[in-house]
Design an enzyme around this catalytic site. Structure first.
Site, PDB file in Angstrom:
ATOM      1  N   ARG A 172      26.073  30.157  -7.080  1.00  0.00           N
ATOM      2  CA  ARG A 172      25.616  31.500  -6.710  1.00  0.00           C
ATOM      3  C   ARG A 172      25.985  31.842  -5.272  1.00  0.00           C
ATOM      4  NH1 ARG A 172      19.693  31.317  -7.344  1.00  0.00           N
ATOM      5  NH2 ARG A 172      20.075  29.141  -6.842  1.00  0.00           N
ATOM      6  N   ASN A 208      20.439  32.433 -11.710  1.00  0.00           N
ATOM      7  CA  ASN A 208      20.347  31.374 -12.703  1.00  0.00           C
ATOM      8  C   ASN A 208      19.599  31.874 -13.927  1.00  0.00           C
ATOM      9  OD1 ASN A 208      21.658  29.454 -11.142  1.00  0.00           O
ATOM     10  ND2 ASN A 208      19.781  28.584 -10.337  1.00  0.00           N
TER      11      ASN A 208
END
Length: 89
Positions: A19, A37
């Site tokens: 990320r 996520n």
């Protein structure tokens, strides 16, 4: 032309700075949206920006950072969404 895509990235993509690396690349390409996520171990990415830059980001997502292993990405174009920055969650 501005476009928006939602991408689900599967593989070893959680706990490997996927990320944060996506955020860095998105900023580099001038793309807004997010990376977060999912409970199934995938990462969901929303890309909003100019088509050519989004295409570059999609190419990058197919590989991800060196710490990740991308097995598959599922790309879906969605209606344009306006974001002011790229966040991680």
């Amino acid at each position: 032309m501005n476009v928006s895509y939602i991408i689900h990235v599967s593989g070893k993509v959680q706990g490997v700075y996927f990320r944060a690396s996506s955020q860095q690349k998105a900023i580099e390409y001038g793309i807004s949206g997010y990376a977060r996520n999912l409970t199934d171990g995938d990462v969901e990415v929303l890309l909003c920006g100019e088509q050519d830059n989004v295409n570059k980001m999609l190419e990058w997502l197919n590989q991800g950072p060196s710490t990740a292993r991308v097995d598959k990405i599922n790309v879906k174009q969605v209606e344009w969404q306006q974001y002011n920055f790229f966040s991680i969650g």
